[in-house]
Design an enzyme around this catalytic site. Sequence first.
Site, PDB file in Angstrom:
ATOM      1  NE  ARG A  23      -1.972  -2.409   2.614  1.00 28.81           N
ATOM      2  CZ  ARG A  23      -2.048  -3.538   2.272  1.00 28.81           C
ATOM      3  NH1 ARG A  23      -2.924  -3.921   1.380  1.00 28.81           N
ATOM      4  NH2 ARG A  23      -0.958  -4.413   2.660  1.00 28.81           N
ATOM      5  CB  THR A  24       3.387   2.406   2.187  1.00 32.90           C
ATOM      6  OG1 THR A  24       2.840   2.122   3.404  1.00 32.90           O
ATOM      7  CG2 THR A  24       4.131   3.807   2.512  1.00 32.90           C
ATOM      8  CE  LYS A  31      27.186  -3.435  -8.303  1.00 34.63           C
ATOM      9  NZ  LYS A  31      27.479  -2.557  -9.237  1.00 34.63           N
ATOM     10  NE  ARG A  59       7.483   0.665   4.488  1.00 29.02           N
ATOM     11  CZ  ARG A  59       6.269   0.169   4.643  1.00 29.02           C
ATOM     12  NH1 ARG A  59       5.848  -1.109   4.317  1.00 29.02           N
ATOM     13  NH2 ARG A  59       4.954   0.842   5.096  1.00 29.02           N
ATOM     14  CG  HIS A  99       4.134   4.177   8.323  1.00 28.53           C
ATOM     15  ND1 HIS A  99       4.079   5.111   7.402  1.00 28.53           N
ATOM     16  CD2 HIS A  99       3.523   2.916   7.843  1.00 28.53           C
ATOM     17  CE1 HIS A  99       3.685   4.203   6.202  1.00 28.53           C
ATOM     18  NE2 HIS A  99       3.386   2.871   6.768  1.00 28.53           N
TER      19      HIS A  99
HETATM   20  C1  NCD Z   1       2.098  -1.138   7.886  1.00 29.25           C
HETATM   21  C2  NCD Z   1       3.660  -1.114   8.037  1.00 29.25           C
HETATM   22  O1  NCD Z   1       4.449  -1.305   7.078  1.00 29.25           O
HETATM   23  O2  NCD Z   1       3.998  -0.493   9.077  1.00 29.25           O
HETATM   24  N1  NCD Z   1       1.483  -1.213   6.887  1.00 29.25           N
HETATM   25  C3  NCD Z   1       1.215   0.150   5.826  1.00 29.25           C
HETATM   26  O3  NCD Z   1       2.323   0.665   5.735  1.00 29.25           O
HETATM   27  N2  NCD Z   1       0.296   0.086   5.634  1.00 29.25           N
HETATM   28  C4  NCD Z   1       1.615  -2.062   8.987  1.00 29.25           C
HETATM   29  C5  NCD Z   1       2.039  -3.687   8.992  1.00 29.25           C
HETATM   30  O4  NCD Z   1       3.057  -3.746   8.295  1.00 29.25           O
HETATM   31  O5  NCD Z   1       1.598  -4.273   9.742  1.00 29.25           O
END
Ligand code: NCD
Length: 357
Positions: A54-55, A83, A104, A132
């Site tokens: 999703r993100t 590397k 991320r 997040h």
């Molecule tokens: C979450 C995350 O990656 O922290 N998902 C997200 O970004 N929608 C929640 C999760 O991984 O449980």
Amino acid sequence: MKNLNHLIDLNDFGKSQWDEIINLGEKIMDNPHIYEASCRGKIMGTLFYEPSTRTQMSFQSAMLRLGGGIIGFDNPTASSVMKGESLKDTTKTVSGYSDIMVMRHPVAGSVKAAALTADCPIINAGDGGHLHPTQTLTDMLTLHKEKGRLTGLKIGICGDLKYGRTVHSLVKALSCYEGNSFVFISTEELQMPEYITAPLEKWSKSDSIDEVIGGLDVLYMTRIQKERFASEAEYEKQASRYILDAEKMKKAGDDLIVMHPLPRLNEIDVAVDSDPRALYFKQAHYGMYVRMALILIILNYNITPPVLLKGEAQDGDGGIKCKNENCILQKEPHLPHSFIIKGGVATCEYCESRQCI
Ligand code: NCD
């Protein structure tokens, strides 16, 4: 850190900016076509050192829907990270190819570290079990849209409160709005960290969904974060302890909304999906609009939406008329004349012919 509009922690921005992002997200949702060229010529770099659906995709789709382009990786083993390149060198390099970067990473503080040397604004898309912030913007837009407010809410948060970064950002943000209170539902081992609860005024703990669900406005479920446990055995002790099912939903009020950042494992039974109070898929969809708004605001780029003129434009009244002889407006003059005005150019919404104004 360079003086760029990084978003590492939501508190980097003021509360009025959160509201601005949410309001713009809702405006975009209502009229997405108005913004479709707002980021033409701009590039977003997406660096995902950890899995994401999703993100990552909502950010990519947000940038594409704004007319921009995307570069990046979702699997660092296919990049020079394999590397042995350092985080600093990779992020510094990609920031030179991008106008905005989304990252991320499994380590807390890593996005802040990357921002120290990045040459473009960088957005935290999740740093380990820490924060997040863009999920929280998604959650706030969902609450605003579905509950009509961000204040006076009783919010139950259930599951992995220790490692779940989404709920850390969420509680930090919602505690800035008046009248919100929290019920943290978890096992002893997975409680909310002290650095999150310490500044809170109104909160309580529970170890049972059944006991508290009846008094909640919002129930925010989360996944047990398997990847952050020291061992499989430790994870197994915590897995499947909280499951929201149709029986439990019977005890909830009609106005409760159920949220989840997703992905879901078994903490929400699929039977709940058809309950009108289950909002998690809608929530994921809203995430794209809030990220479109965030990109526009961070780039400070064409954020004033072009004016949409509807109706009334008739001969001699000073309004704009489409000059294309083949446009439906010439054949059906009763139709409301409608233009997108941008940069001194009016584009007819029916035939797309353009004229300077
Ligand atoms: C979450 C995350 O990656 O922290 N998902 C997200 O970004 N929608 C929640 C999760 O991984 O449980």
